[in-house]
Design a protein around this motif. Sequence first.
Motif, PDB file in Angstrom:
ATOM      1  N   LEU A  21       0.673  -1.281  -0.039  1.00 32.92           N
ATOM      2  CA  LEU A  21      -0.087   0.063  -0.094  1.00 32.92           C
ATOM      3  C   LEU A  21       0.914   1.343  -0.023  1.00 32.92           C
ATOM      4  CD1 LEU A  21      -2.601  -1.014   2.734  1.00 32.92           C
ATOM      5  CD2 LEU A  21      -2.774  -1.022   0.008  1.00 32.92           C
ATOM      6  N   ARG A  22       2.265   1.130   0.133  1.00 35.80           N
ATOM      7  CA  ARG A  22       3.054   2.178  -0.135  1.00 35.80           C
ATOM      8  C   ARG A  22       2.910   3.003  -1.462  1.00 35.80           C
ATOM      9  NH1 ARG A  22       2.636   4.217   3.792  1.00 35.80           N
ATOM     10  NH2 ARG A  22       1.226   2.470   3.803  1.00 35.80           N
ATOM     11  N   LEU A  23       3.513   4.165  -1.774  1.00 31.90           N
ATOM     12  CA  LEU A  23       3.339   5.033  -2.717  1.00 31.90           C
ATOM     13  C   LEU A  23       4.479   5.012  -3.561  1.00 31.90           C
ATOM     14  CD1 LEU A  23       1.750   8.025  -0.826  1.00 31.90           C
ATOM     15  CD2 LEU A  23       0.802   6.247  -2.064  1.00 31.90           C
ATOM     16  N   ARG A  24       5.674   3.912  -3.502  1.00 24.74           N
ATOM     17  CA  ARG A  24       6.718   3.815  -4.577  1.00 24.74           C
ATOM     18  C   ARG A  24       6.671   2.625  -4.952  1.00 24.74           C
ATOM     19  NH1 ARG A  24       9.043   9.148  -5.548  1.00 24.74           N
ATOM     20  NH2 ARG A  24       7.691  10.424  -4.378  1.00 24.74           N
ATOM     21  N   THR A  25       7.479   2.472  -6.106  1.00 20.98           N
ATOM     22  CA  THR A  25       7.421   1.093  -6.773  1.00 20.98           C
ATOM     23  C   THR A  25       8.098   0.104  -5.909  1.00 20.98           C
ATOM     24  OG1 THR A  25       9.364   1.875  -7.990  1.00 20.98           O
ATOM     25  CG2 THR A  25       6.979   1.678  -9.223  1.00 20.98           C
ATOM     26  N   PHE A  96      10.156   4.266 -14.015  1.00 22.34           N
ATOM     27  CA  PHE A  96      11.130   5.099 -13.562  1.00 22.34           C
ATOM     28  C   PHE A  96      11.874   5.957 -14.510  1.00 22.34           C
ATOM     29  CE2 PHE A  96      14.978   6.371 -11.485  1.00 22.34           C
ATOM     30  CZ  PHE A  96      14.621   7.460 -10.739  1.00 22.34           C
ATOM     31  N   SER A  99       9.579   8.491 -16.932  1.00 22.61           N
ATOM     32  CA  SER A  99       8.992   9.550 -16.461  1.00 22.61           C
ATOM     33  C   SER A  99       9.639  10.211 -15.189  1.00 22.61           C
ATOM     34  CB  SER A  99       7.558   8.905 -15.762  1.00 22.61           C
ATOM     35  OG  SER A  99       7.780   8.381 -14.446  1.00 22.61           O
ATOM     36  N   ASP A 100      10.649   9.586 -14.858  1.00 20.50           N
ATOM     37  CA  ASP A 100      11.761  10.276 -13.584  1.00 20.50           C
ATOM     38  C   ASP A 100      11.053  10.272 -12.296  1.00 20.50           C
ATOM     39  OD1 ASP A 100      14.081  10.990 -12.869  1.00 20.50           O
ATOM     40  OD2 ASP A 100      13.596  13.219 -13.169  1.00 20.50           O
ATOM     41  N   ASP A 102       9.051   7.364  -9.339  1.00 15.64           N
ATOM     42  CA  ASP A 102       8.803   5.955  -8.958  1.00 15.64           C
ATOM     43  C   ASP A 102       7.353   5.879  -8.376  1.00 15.64           C
ATOM     44  OD1 ASP A 102       9.930   7.006  -6.810  1.00 15.64           O
ATOM     45  OD2 ASP A 102      11.011   5.091  -6.293  1.00 15.64           O
ATOM     46  N   ILE A 104       3.714   5.400  -7.693  1.00 16.47           N
ATOM     47  CA  ILE A 104       3.104   4.390  -8.416  1.00 16.47           C
ATOM     48  C   ILE A 104       1.644   5.014  -8.779  1.00 16.47           C
ATOM     49  CG2 ILE A 104       3.809   2.220  -7.697  1.00 16.47           C
ATOM     50  CD1 ILE A 104       1.369   2.114  -5.686  1.00 16.47           C
ATOM     51  N   ASP A 105       1.080   5.824  -8.015  1.00 15.57           N
ATOM     52  CA  ASP A 105      -0.135   6.692  -8.339  1.00 15.57           C
ATOM     53  C   ASP A 105      -0.220   7.621  -9.579  1.00 15.57           C
ATOM     54  OD1 ASP A 105      -1.090   5.089  -6.378  1.00 15.57           O
ATOM     55  OD2 ASP A 105      -1.379   6.687  -4.905  1.00 15.57           O
ATOM     56  N   ILE A 106      -1.097   7.555 -10.276  1.00 14.04           N
ATOM     57  CA  ILE A 106      -1.009   8.551 -11.522  1.00 14.04           C
ATOM     58  C   ILE A 106      -1.447  10.013 -10.854  1.00 14.04           C
ATOM     59  CG2 ILE A 106      -2.333   9.288 -13.708  1.00 14.04           C
ATOM     60  CD1 ILE A 106      -2.654   6.103 -13.709  1.00 14.04           C
ATOM     61  N   GLN A 108      -3.486  13.265 -10.159  1.00 14.64           N
ATOM     62  CA  GLN A 108      -4.746  13.484 -10.317  1.00 14.64           C
ATOM     63  C   GLN A 108      -4.846  14.535 -11.453  1.00 14.64           C
ATOM     64  OE1 GLN A 108      -6.897  11.835  -8.535  1.00 14.64           O
ATOM     65  NE2 GLN A 108      -8.482  12.589 -10.501  1.00 14.64           N
ATOM     66  N   THR A 111      -4.659  12.600 -14.846  1.00 17.34           N
ATOM     67  CA  THR A 111      -5.949  11.871 -15.134  1.00 17.34           C
ATOM     68  C   THR A 111      -7.077  12.790 -15.689  1.00 17.34           C
ATOM     69  OG1 THR A 111      -6.547  11.991 -12.941  1.00 17.34           O
ATOM     70  CG2 THR A 111      -5.877   9.889 -13.656  1.00 17.34           C
TER      71      THR A 111
END
Lengths: 117, 953
Positions: A21-25, A96, A99-100, A102, A104-106, A108, A111
């Motif tokens: 559930l973390r935000l980085r790959t 990574f 897009s420079d 890492d 994981i969430d796009i 907002q 989108t």
Amino acid sequence: MELLVASAIGTMTAGGVYLLLRLRTFPVILGLALLSYAVNVFLFSSGRLAIDMSPILSKYGEASYTDPLPQALVLTAIVISFGMTAVLVMISLGAFLESDTDSIDIDQADTDEDAAK
Amino acid sequence: MNTTGNVLILIALLPFIGALVPGLMIRAGRNACASFTAVPTAIALILLLTFAPAVMDGEVIQAEVEWLPQLGLSASFFLDGLGLLFACMILGVGLLITLYARFYLSGEDPVGQFYTYLLLFQGAMLGVVLSDNILLLLVFWELTSLSSFLLIGYWKHLPEGRQGARMALTVTGAGGLAMIGGMLILGNIAGSYNLTDILQAGDAIRASEWYLPALILILLGAFTKSAQFPFHFWLPHAMAAPTPVSAYLHSATMVKAGVFLMARMWPVLSGTDAWFYIVATTGLVTMVLGALIALFKDDLKALLAFSTVSHLGLLTMLLGFGTEAAAVAAVFHIINHLTFKAALFMTAGIIDHETHTRDIKRLGGLRHLMPITFFIGTVAALSMAGIPLFNGFLSKEMMLEEASHTYWAGSAYAVPVLATIGALLSVAYSFRFISHVFFGPVRDDYPAKPHDPPFGLWAAPALLVVLVVLIGVMPFLADGIVAAAASAVTGAELDPHLKIWHGVTPALFMSIIAVVGGAVLLAMHTPLDRAWIKAPRPEAKAIFDQLIAAIVALTQRITATTHNGSISRYLAIFTVSSVVLGAIAFMGGGLSAPTREMLPVPAVIAVGWVMLVVATISVVTMHHHRFRALVLIGIIGLTISAGFVYMSAPDLALTQISVETVTIMLLLLALHFLPKETPKESPFGLKVRDGIIAVAAGAGVGGLSYAFMQRDISTISSFHVENSYEGGGGTNVVNVILVDFRGYDTYGEIIVLGIAGLLIYALMHALLEGPAARRLRNADYAQDRSKDRHPLMMVVVTRVLMPIALMVGIYIFLRGHNQPGGGFVAGLVVAIALLMQYMASGFAWTQDRQRIEYHTLIGFGVIIAGVTGAGAWVFGVPFLTSSYTYVHLPPIEEFELATAMLFDLGVFLTVLGAVMLMLYSLSRIARYAGTTVNVDPMDYDPSSRVEDTPEAR
């Protein structure tokens, strides 16, 4: 013994889910690795625990053996989960490098832009 | 099955087989394509006609091929009077259309495609009318929607064509979906999906409480297909299709499919109030409304389209009446409508083709310029108007006769009056077609100079017009087929005698009113038209477009809120719902008492457990420092391997330890390019939320596993243990399961692994061609590097280890069948040995020495495994059955040669290839990272003299 195995499975699952559930790959990959361990051990334990009863047929008369089927399933599962991890690593590395970031969430903003298109 | 059955199946298949040809010979020209379309159609028609005498005598021809018997789906066909009538129409008109389209389409249109679509559609229609199984019928039904979509949108460059095709597909497709539901209910009530069985079960179905839902759902399908109000709007828009398509689909076949279905289901569904009020009312409204709109349409094809809507309404109404006489009238009108309407569509096409306009207001006076067309069009239009001596008159009289004594909700006048108005309007627009197109003064502003078309173009409508007159004058010619079809519809033996003069009946007066009134209405057309144009009317297309736009907006909103791009949110939702579902299931079922005693815990194991748990917790708390977390992951993996050893799973331990090594290498390689630290960005609340979710999931899985391990269950495992040696020839049961008992699984798994390897390779290539390559080249990774990138000790040790590792690999591989080991582990061990070389001496040096591409290894692995498995077929045993023998080769101890071993060799090669390809791909990225590469094994050569090296000076 069973309690130890079960609690280990539980701990690894909890750790794996938290990292997923973390935000980085990278933590997500680690989380997935932890979760794979937990699932593999869980599957393995479904054959019930046994000590000194390897499923290698004895040449010397009667012996009892542990359940070989979960072992066979887990064996391939270990290899496949490696393949899966490798694909994931490659994808996250690609993301990574392209897009420079890492994360994981796009974003907002991204989108919304897509929706506007 | 007998030969007649085979022939029936052949008839149904012929169009599909034929459809392949025109599409393939797209460059062969119009004549060739048309001929190759006509041939299968003609053969099917001739074969069909050989059945005609028997079917007319009341025989039903059946054929069945089992398809998916578990679902009640079989490819079964049957031919009765109704099927024969429709099949003849489909194939006969199909032939005429093939001829007509040959001359209608220009050389620039892709004619091969057209004929392929046409044959596909023809096959689908034929399937609908010949199916004996309603599931099969549904398949064909959807096929007609799809193939008509292709036909309507044939002129892809026209936006109207595309929109019309889409609208037709949406409406008829949605109706088809509703019909699936209805048909399934029907099959459920009847206990069979075979139409012949369902037709017998009419009483049970009508009595069922599911009758009404089934009826409505099926009627939705039929009404949308047959363009009944309020679904009629798609048909005029489908007129953007080339005229041959309109003539075929929208006069003779597709729109009649709905009517056909109502006729087919007539014995089952009709005879109730619900049927009468829904079907007859819809038909009546559609008939009047369609005729009214048709009168004010200026586009010839739109006029004909709304006229078709009106006539379909007429047919629907007749079927809705539910009487046998009405069914006879309906069947007869199906034939008559086909003849005159197809002829009229073709006439409209000819006019469009020759004058380049279909606008009635720009036409007129064509009778002298196009005499043949004038004659054909006039005869057909008079038939449509219901003038005596043409066939349209006969069935219209029968319709009016039926209408004249039908009560609607107690009223004796509602139906006859409305029916007369419908007939009147029909006369008006038919007369308008004749007078406004062919009569009046000759104009001088036609877009093109009108003249009669070549014979090929008017031959087909002329033939139809001949039928119009023949049946009109000598109606007894149609007696046989009408009787056969009507009997098939009603299920009763009917023997109608069609004749022109019925005496002075109410219908005659209604007819006279209609003709006179129609003529009067036409005389008043100009002022009426002005009023019509001024009057506000709902525009169906605008409503449809708004509806679609609203649905799209709604789905977009749903997508935007649920799929907002936050993967962690999806994962959280997924985890929470799994936990909740698991908890609900757990509470729903009881838990029996434990049956197993717990094993004792030796001290070493307790220490291992502490290590594992501490390492796991540490990974979570320290995951921001990525290298540290990686080391801890390694500890966990090794502890688990040790646990496997202790708990009687040596194979797993071997696999785990080698996979662990490769995984860590892989992650290290990746980490080289990724940030080394994870930023602390999660707010405290999020961490708490995730922590709660994680603990809940962990507790659930742990508890489940604990409960599981304390209880015994019966398993199939004893079979494997008992048969491992006798059946599989090995004492290592796990390996025997992998390569023998469950070899199929393993085969699938190595293929997956191979695909994963290739996927990574492909991703790498895509990356190196994109912007990532530039970024890589400019990034500076030098500060991470050791000064001595290829240390002497490491190079030497890996070289020495290489043969040893290879030997260990071979040893593990060979003993695998009897002792812990096997292809998986051996592949991993060899892969590690090779990877060590990459690590020690670098990518370029190792790459120079690589002889076999890793893709090749994967390919060979999969092929060897597959061929070994298939080899069993040669001996007449199932795929992957193994056989074995023992070999004693001194000085090696006795070992076994089994075909399973060859299979294991495949596993070995695939695993080796896939693992190597994955890590190779990753390290290849490093190659692009803009630093120099070494071609020497080490950074400096220790064998050269010290004073020679630049550093020494």
